[in-house]
Design an enzyme around this catalytic site. Structure first.
Site, short mmCIF file in Angstrom:
data_model
loop_
_atom_site.label_atom_id
_atom_site.label_comp_id
_atom_site.label_asym_id
_atom_site.label_seq_id
_atom_site.Cartn_x
_atom_site.Cartn_y
_atom_site.Cartn_z
CB ALA A 1 -53.65 -23.37 68.42
N GLY B 1 -51.97 -20.28 64.53
CA GLY B 1 -52.64 -21.23 63.65
C GLY B 1 -53.57 -20.55 62.66
CD GLU C 1 -48.82 -22.26 62.00
OE1 GLU C 1 -47.65 -22.66 62.10
OE2 GLU C 1 -49.69 -22.50 62.87
CD GLU D 1 -47.35 -19.72 66.56
OE1 GLU D 1 -48.11 -20.27 65.75
OE2 GLU D 1 -46.67 -18.70 66.26
#
Length: 259
Positions: free
Chosen positions: A67, A110, A113, A133
């Site tokens: 992200a 992300g 993901e 993360e």
């Protein structure tokens, strides 16, 4: 409007669309605008009768390195709640057209993901998957604790999520996270090869089969079997079922129309 952070090749090959993440300087970090553009592009392609499979890629260095941390660093919990950034992910989850992630380089946070949100993953030998993360004081928030655990099991998922360790493409293949590993120069070619095989099948049957497989993660065995049976029966209302079975009897290649 022309998207800023993705490139859409609507007919990259017959019945196959290619969507490429395009923030190369940021290693395709997933900011809000990119995810909104991706959601809109996938919804458009999902409604296109000529698109039977979607290939999603980044570049050789990174599928997506995570992200956009700069966009989130100063946010409060209320800011995050009001932004509702995961609504775009929920919309992508509803795409009926099969999606194949073509991953080279980093697929982290992300990015990992997003790859797992696709239905199959083809990886370059250089691919690295991870949920780091924890190293910045948070945890996965777009499915990393759930889809990763379902894909690779509790032990490896715990290790990746709690330590932030990256795994190689070979480890990911052995763990069941991805479908195949190929040399870097072939990863897109292999993704399109797999997409072409799927694109030859009945589009209706493919979408219903995808829906049934995904239901296995959200229901009991009994509920999943009931859902599978319903979709199986429903396909007997299609022209593709008649064509497919008659072609088998006639010993010829079926011509599917998606009707």
């Amino acid at each position: 409007m022309t998207p800023e952070y993705i490139i859409i090749h609507q007919q990259a090959q017959p019945h196959i669309a290619h969507v490429q993440l395009n923030r190369p300087k940021e290693l395709n970090a997933l900011n809000l605008q990119l995810m909104q553009e991706l959601r809109d592009a996938l919804k458009m392609l999902d409604e296109d009768e000529n698109t039977r499979v979607i290939v999603l890629s980044g570049n050789e260095k990174a599928f997506a390195a995570g992200a956009d941390i700069r966009q989130m660093a100063g946010k409060t919990a209320i800011d995050m709640f009001n932004t509702d950034q995961f609504s775009t992910w929920d919309a992508i989850k509803k795409i009926k057209t099969p999606m194949i992630a073509a991953v080279s380089g980093f697929a982290l946070g992300g990015g990992c993901e997003l790859a797992m949100l696709c239905d199959m993953i083809v990886a370059s030998e250089t691919a690295r998957f991870g949920q780091p993360e924890i190293k910045i004081g948070v945890m996965p928030g777009a499915g990393g604790t759930q889809r990763l655990t379902r894909a690779v099991g509790k032990a490896l998922a715990m290790e990746m999520v709690l330590t932030g360790r990256f795994i190689t493409a070979a480890e990911a293949r052995q763990a069941g996270l991805i479908n195949s590993v190929v040399p870097q120069e072939l990863y897109l070619q292999e993704a399109f090869r797999l997409a072409a095989v799927v694109a030859e099948m009945s589009p209706l049957a493919v979408k219903m089969a995808k829906e049934a497989v995904l239901r296995a993660f959200d229901s009991t065995l009994e509920e999943g079997l009931h859902f599978e049976r319903k979709n199986f029966y429903l396909l007997f209302a299609s022209d593709d079922q008649k064509e497919g079975m008659q072609a088998f009897i006639d010993k010829r290649t079926p011509v599917f129309t998606g009707k």
